[in-house]
Design a protein around this motif. Structure first.
Motif, PDB file in Angstrom:
ATOM      1  N   SER A 186      -5.839  -1.021   4.888  1.00 51.28           N
ATOM      2  CA  SER A 186      -6.084  -0.307   3.519  1.00 51.28           C
ATOM      3  C   SER A 186      -6.327  -1.278   2.521  1.00 51.28           C
ATOM      4  O   SER A 186      -5.522  -2.145   2.298  1.00 51.28           O
ATOM      5  CB  SER A 186      -5.075   0.498   3.274  1.00 51.28           C
ATOM      6  OG  SER A 186      -4.883   1.629   4.139  1.00 51.28           O
ATOM      7  N   ASN A 231      -7.120   1.032  -3.440  1.00 52.57           N
ATOM      8  CA  ASN A 231      -5.797   1.776  -3.499  1.00 52.57           C
ATOM      9  C   ASN A 231      -5.390   1.885  -4.791  1.00 52.57           C
ATOM     10  O   ASN A 231      -4.685   2.995  -5.326  1.00 52.57           O
ATOM     11  CB  ASN A 231      -4.800   1.139  -2.450  1.00 52.57           C
ATOM     12  CG  ASN A 231      -4.436  -0.096  -2.916  1.00 52.57           C
ATOM     13  OD1 ASN A 231      -4.965  -0.760  -3.770  1.00 52.57           O
ATOM     14  ND2 ASN A 231      -3.495  -0.823  -1.934  1.00 52.57           N
ATOM     15  N   THR A 246      -0.888   3.397   7.295  1.00 54.76           N
ATOM     16  CA  THR A 246      -1.413   2.171   6.971  1.00 54.76           C
ATOM     17  C   THR A 246      -1.597   1.275   8.373  1.00 54.76           C
ATOM     18  O   THR A 246      -2.476   0.747   8.710  1.00 54.76           O
ATOM     19  CB  THR A 246      -0.886   1.455   5.931  1.00 54.76           C
ATOM     20  OG1 THR A 246      -0.769   2.418   4.654  1.00 54.76           O
ATOM     21  CG2 THR A 246      -1.409   0.203   5.567  1.00 54.76           C
ATOM     22  N   VAL A 257       3.007   7.021   4.585  1.00 55.85           N
ATOM     23  CA  VAL A 257       1.835   6.088   4.096  1.00 55.85           C
ATOM     24  C   VAL A 257       1.870   4.937   4.914  1.00 55.85           C
ATOM     25  O   VAL A 257       1.101   4.202   5.304  1.00 55.85           O
ATOM     26  CB  VAL A 257       1.784   6.083   2.766  1.00 55.85           C
ATOM     27  CG1 VAL A 257       0.614   4.978   2.217  1.00 55.85           C
ATOM     28  CG2 VAL A 257       1.536   7.282   2.107  1.00 55.85           C
ATOM     29  N   ASN A 265       1.017  -1.224  -0.007  1.00 52.39           N
ATOM     30  CA  ASN A 265       0.001  -0.081  -0.194  1.00 52.39           C
ATOM     31  C   ASN A 265       0.865   1.204   0.181  1.00 52.39           C
ATOM     32  O   ASN A 265       0.581   2.278  -0.750  1.00 52.39           O
ATOM     33  CB  ASN A 265      -0.937   0.003   1.354  1.00 52.39           C
ATOM     34  CG  ASN A 265      -2.005   1.229   1.022  1.00 52.39           C
ATOM     35  OD1 ASN A 265      -2.733   1.104   0.187  1.00 52.39           O
ATOM     36  ND2 ASN A 265      -2.116   2.064   2.071  1.00 52.39           N
ATOM     37  N   ALA A 266       2.007   1.332   0.865  1.00 47.49           N
ATOM     38  CA  ALA A 266       2.982   2.382   0.818  1.00 47.49           C
ATOM     39  C   ALA A 266       3.467   2.624  -0.460  1.00 47.49           C
ATOM     40  O   ALA A 266       3.592   3.731  -0.937  1.00 47.49           O
ATOM     41  CB  ALA A 266       3.748   2.204   1.898  1.00 47.49           C
ATOM     42  N   THR A 291      -3.944   7.441   4.467  1.00 41.16           N
ATOM     43  CA  THR A 291      -3.989   6.405   3.480  1.00 41.16           C
ATOM     44  C   THR A 291      -5.398   5.937   2.938  1.00 41.16           C
ATOM     45  O   THR A 291      -6.333   6.887   3.229  1.00 41.16           O
ATOM     46  CB  THR A 291      -3.523   5.113   4.561  1.00 41.16           C
ATOM     47  OG1 THR A 291      -3.507   4.033   3.440  1.00 41.16           O
ATOM     48  CG2 THR A 291      -4.857   4.757   5.522  1.00 41.16           C
TER      49      THR A 291
END
Length: 461
Positions: free
Chosen positions: A83, A88, A60, A56, A42-43, A313
């Motif tokens: 997340s 995303n 998260t 992020v 996700n980051a 996020t």
């Protein structure tokens, strides 16, 4: 000590649900390991928009920790939140890259959708929407999520890959990471056949340790311990509260309302599908087949989205990987509390879990997750048992259920699978002259699904 144990068992109704503290903790650890990949993935994805990756990563982890602990304490559900994947990608590639929104405005859209979700969760709308779904479709949703989860596991292991010719194909079974993933799948299936209660956690540990040893012996693309932390709490200052400041500029754009609706739509129906599946497998359905305490679960999911957007996020939602804990024996919120605490601690101890990370192969351009993929494959295979209760003599039930399952897998989306199934159900009921037997809410749901598709493929295209 016994007094504390009794209080914990009483608070979470552990004995009442046929579980134990040890099962709940093991389930929580299992869910955490199955969800761990979301932190770097996700980051990395949101960082493509220009967001600070460290911020992020921290947002998260913290939003996942807070939302998951609340799910355990307030709803007493064994569900992890973080997340969501898919949403995303919508955040990054459609809203920011495609429509030209700033990442701050995208966060603002997530925030507004979360607030709307929160309001809906306080009303009876939520309950009517879920309860209107026919029983056979609910069974198919649970099984469909099982197929979907197993597909994700095979994909993460590299056993299933994309193919320009056929859509999907078998991966390279000679690839070291794929072989490790295949070993993990075989191991967990063998242990499961031997009725080992700790099949998943043992398989993750053995596969991870084996991979680390092979890496030390010189085998390429193997998991490893150690590494540097990808983010810390102080990094959140770079994204905290940016969503609030961007609301005026967000609402000045005509496309913003379609974006907000899409975020809301995906979050609501992804959560609905996950809760139905987890509720069925965890025995959280009442005598009428309705979820017990689902209002609190929806509220917490919405709170998670609001919290995540404020921290920095994308949409926080209930994770289907939570089913790995259910199959390990978890039944209560103590599992979620365990998972949530581990997410908060991950900012300090994340490098220790490096063996569970995805492995990027610069040659193929693929990311492999051989250490945790077996958990998804096993759990997915166990979830399809709900189909045994399907009315196989009813063509409408069978066909709409089939479309639900196929939709989830091929569209790579729980929400789109549910939409596909419900629309199929309505069309077939109308064609067979049974329109009077269709709940009014099903008509409304079908209309919403169609509106969502129109928005996605015209306004946001």
């Amino acid at each position: 000590m016994n007094n504390l144990k009794n209080k914990i068992e009483s608070f979470f109704k552990i004995k009442e649900r046929g579980s134990s503290i040890s099962k709940e903790i093991i389930g929580g650890v299992t869910i955490f390991l199955a969800m761990l990949y979301i932190l770097p993935v996700n980051a990395g994805m949101l960082a493509e928009t220009g967001m600070p990756m460290a911020a992020v990563f921290a947002a998260t982890a913290i939003s996942a920790g807070i939302a998951t602990i609340l799910m355990g304490l307030l709803a007493n559900y064994p569900i992890g939140l973080a997340s969501g994947m898919g949403v995303n990608a919508f955040f990054t590639y459609t809203v920011v890259f495609g429509l030209g929104f700033s990442w701050e405005e995208a966060l603002a859209a997530v925030l507004v959708s979360g607030v709307i979700f929160l309001v809906i969760s306080f009303t009876n709308i939520r309950k009517k929407l879920i309860n209107a779904i026919p029983k056979d479709l609910k069974l198919s949703i649970g099984a469909g999520i099982g197929f979907f989860v197993a597909f994700i596991g095979l994909k993460n292991a590299g056993i299933v890959v994309a193919s320009p010719a056929t859509g999907v194909a078998m991966g390279n079974l000679a690839h070291p990471a794929v072989l490790l993933g295949l070993f993990g799948i075989i191991l967990v299936l063998v242990l499961s056949a031997m009725k080992n209660k700790f099949a998943v956690i043992i398989s993750i540990a053995v596969t991870g340790i084996l991979g680390v040893i092979l890496g030390l012996l010189g085998v390429n693309l193997m998991p490893s311990f150690g590494g540097e932390s990808l983010g810390k709490v102080s990094d959140i200052s770079q994204t905290f509260g940016k969503a609030f400041k961007a609301i005026p500029s967000l609402l000045s754009k005509p496309e913003s309302y379609a974006v907000i609706f899409t975020f809301l739509f995906v979050d609501f129906f992804d959560t609905s599908g996950t809760l139905v599946a987890v509720g069925h497998d965890a025995g959280l359905l009442d005598s009428e087949g309705q979820l017990i305490g689902d209002k609190k679960a929806f509220l917490i999911d919405a709170i998670g989205t609001v919290t995540g957007s404020v921290l920095g996020t994308s949409t926080v939602t209930s994770f289907v990987e939570s089913t790995t804990g259910i199959q390990s024996g978890s039944r209560t919120g103590l599992t979620a509390v365990t998972t949530g605490v581990l997410f908060l601690l991950s900012l300090l101890i994340y490098p220790l879990f490096g063996f569970a990370n995805g492995i990027f192969d610069p040659v193929t351009g693929l990311v492999y997750s051989p250490v945790t993929s077996m958990a998804l494959v096993l759990v997915g295979s166990l979830m399809i048992s709900s189909l045994k209760d399907l009315d196989w003599e009813n063509k409408v039930s069978v066909t709409s259920g089939f479309m639900t399952i196929v939709g989830m897998i091929l569209f790579y989306s729980i929400a789109d699978g549910i939409a596909f199934g419900i629309i199929t159900y309505l069309v077939m009921m109308l064609a067979s002259g049974k329109f009077k037997k269709v709940n009014l809410t099903v008509y409304i749901l079908s209309a919403l699904f169609i509106i969502n598709l129109i928005i996605r493929f015209t306004v946001l295209a």
